[in-house]
Motif scaffolding. Structure first.
Motif: not given
Length: 123
Positions: A5-9, A19-22, A78-82, A118-122
């Motif tokens: 289960v992902e979160s953080g978007g 930072r996304l988490s899984c 699991l993490y993804l720091q963006m 979902q990650v949206t970058v404006s």
């Protein structure tokens, strides 16, 4: 079976960070994991991978130096720091689990997938 289960978007301005988490549940967590993304109208692409211990990582050229993959096996997360996000990073991000110990790049070698965030970058 493994459930992911992902979160953080979310929505962020260009140059910002997320930072996304899984979170994983089910069988043993200490196996290879990775992050992929899919933008509208495009194929799913590899973002980053990490081996079972976290001691080895691999990144797509497009995110190298901006994104960091990491894991906490005790927390089964699991993490993804963006950092330095760009509009072209806009996509649905998926985490994945592979029944292997090494660093896995190919999507077809992963066995379980999350539902995506979902990650949206404006600009």
């Amino acid at each position: 079976q493994v459930q992911l289960v992902e979160s953080g978007g979310g929505l962020v301005q260009a140059g910002g960070s997320l930072r996304l988490s899984c979170a994983a549940s089910g069988r043993t967590f200490s196996y290879a994991m990775g992050w992929f993304r899919q933008a509208p109208g495009k194929e799913r692409e590899f973002v980053a991978a990490i081996n079972w211990s976290g001691g080895s990582t691999y990144y797509a050229e497009s995110v190298k130096g901006r994104f960091t993959i990491s894991r906490d096996n005790a927390k089964r997360t699991l993490y993804l720091q963006m950092n330095g996000l760009k509009p072209e990073d806009t996509a649905v991000y998926y985490c994945a689990f592979a029944n292997q110990l090494g660093t896995v790049v190919a999507g077809n070698e992963y066995d379980y997938w999350g539902q995506g965030t979902q990650v949206t970058v404006s600009s």
